[in-house]
Design an enzyme around this catalytic site. Structure first.
Site, PDB file in Angstrom:
ATOM      1  N   HIS A  38      13.418  61.732  50.714  1.00  0.00           N
ATOM      2  CA  HIS A  38      13.339  62.065  49.293  1.00  0.00           C
ATOM      3  C   HIS A  38      13.172  63.565  49.097  1.00  0.00           C
ATOM      4  O   HIS A  38      12.860  64.302  50.027  1.00  0.00           O
ATOM      5  CB  HIS A  38      12.202  61.314  48.588  1.00  0.00           C
ATOM      6  N   GLU A  62      11.446  62.032  44.029  1.00  0.00           N
ATOM      7  CA  GLU A  62      10.038  61.845  43.745  1.00  0.00           C
ATOM      8  C   GLU A  62       9.610  62.818  42.650  1.00  0.00           C
ATOM      9  O   GLU A  62       9.757  64.035  42.798  1.00  0.00           O
ATOM     10  CB  GLU A  62       9.181  62.093  44.993  1.00  0.00           C
ATOM     11  N   ASN A 114       0.836  66.074  37.831  1.00  0.00           N
ATOM     12  CA  ASN A 114      -0.579  66.366  37.988  1.00  0.00           C
ATOM     13  C   ASN A 114      -1.281  66.205  36.647  1.00  0.00           C
ATOM     14  O   ASN A 114      -0.788  66.662  35.613  1.00  0.00           O
ATOM     15  CB  ASN A 114      -0.767  67.778  38.546  1.00  0.00           C
TER      16      ASN A 114
END
Length: 250
Positions: free
Chosen positions: A6, A56, A60
């Site tokens: 990924h 991906e 956060n």
């Protein structure tokens, strides 16, 4: 061993990013990891190849912003016809960035909500919108090629030389056409690059994390984050330009 699993990028609004990728590229959620301080979501086409790579998205929870830098270039996604694919995206409301005519008719570019560049390339293999390659810029072509061929056993399967830059495409020798490759871009003017933090890492997969780590250490890869420091779930090294390379198990 070492096939690309990924590419990770960081996003500032997870819902907006998920909506963009699921709406415009028909991606579906393949996996998710919810932690106290961040969320990872893995995306890809419904019919992605068994050895195809995923995207991906890392979000956060502290609301931070990111800088794009210029050491990372883009991800590239596949289509049958670049003009039809670009028109489809324009009709769906995607911002007009670099149309096929401005790219010589062989590719095009759009950007996602965070400004990550996405190249659209014509291929006769792989699911529509599946990841074809990830482009990164390197400051020393010979050193970078040597790192990927020696550390990861990659093959240089395609190269293009131009007046002021060169492109080198690498992936494992036995990887299927549908697997993602890494594109190294080398500009002849000797410029330097900034990594920024809007892009995270490339991930390669292996059958045994500890055996793979020992192999990398024996090949003098950088000891950046060993398996033990990552709860024996994954590990990280770095390429010559400081890009993080994650090692994950199948």
């Amino acid at each position: 061993m070492w096939s690309l699993d990924h590419t990770m990028m960081r996003v500032e609004d997870l819902d907006a990013s998920l909506d963009w990728y699921t709406t415009h590229l028909d991606y579906e959620e393949k996996g998710r990891w919810e932690a106290d301080t961040f969320t990872n979501v893995f995306l890809g086409p419904e019919d992605v190849h068994d050895e195809g790579a995923l995207l991906e998205l890392t979000y956060n929870h502290d609301g931070r912003s990111y800088t794009m830098g210029d050491a990372w270039g883009h991800i590239a996604v596949r289509c049958d016809d670049v003009y039809e694919a670009y028109d489809e995206l324009m009709d769906a409301g995607v911002e007009d960035y670099r149309d096929p005519d401005s790219c010589g008719g062989s590719y095009a570019f759009v950007t996602d909500p965070d400004g990550h560049e996405i190249e659209i390339v014509e291929r006769d293999h792989g699911a529509k919108w599946s990841l074809d390659h990830t482009m990164i810029r390197v400051e020393d072509a010979e050193q970078a090629i040597g790192w990927y061929t020696r550390k990861l056993d990659y093959d240089l399967f395609r190269r293009e030389e131009f007046d002021d830059f060169a492109l080198y495409f690498l992936k494992p020798e036995d990887a299927p056409d549908e697997a993602m490759s890494v594109e190294l871009t080398y500009n002849y003017d000797g410029r330097s690059y900034e990594l920024g933090d809007a892009w995270g890492h490339l991930a390669v997969q292996t059958d045994d994390l500890h055996d793979a780590w020992e192999t990398l250490m024996g090949r003098h890869a950088e000891d950046y984050r060993d398996p033990e420091s990552c709860d024996d779930r994954y590990a990280f090294t770095k390429d010559p330009d400081g890009r993080e390379i994650e090692i994950v198990t199948n």
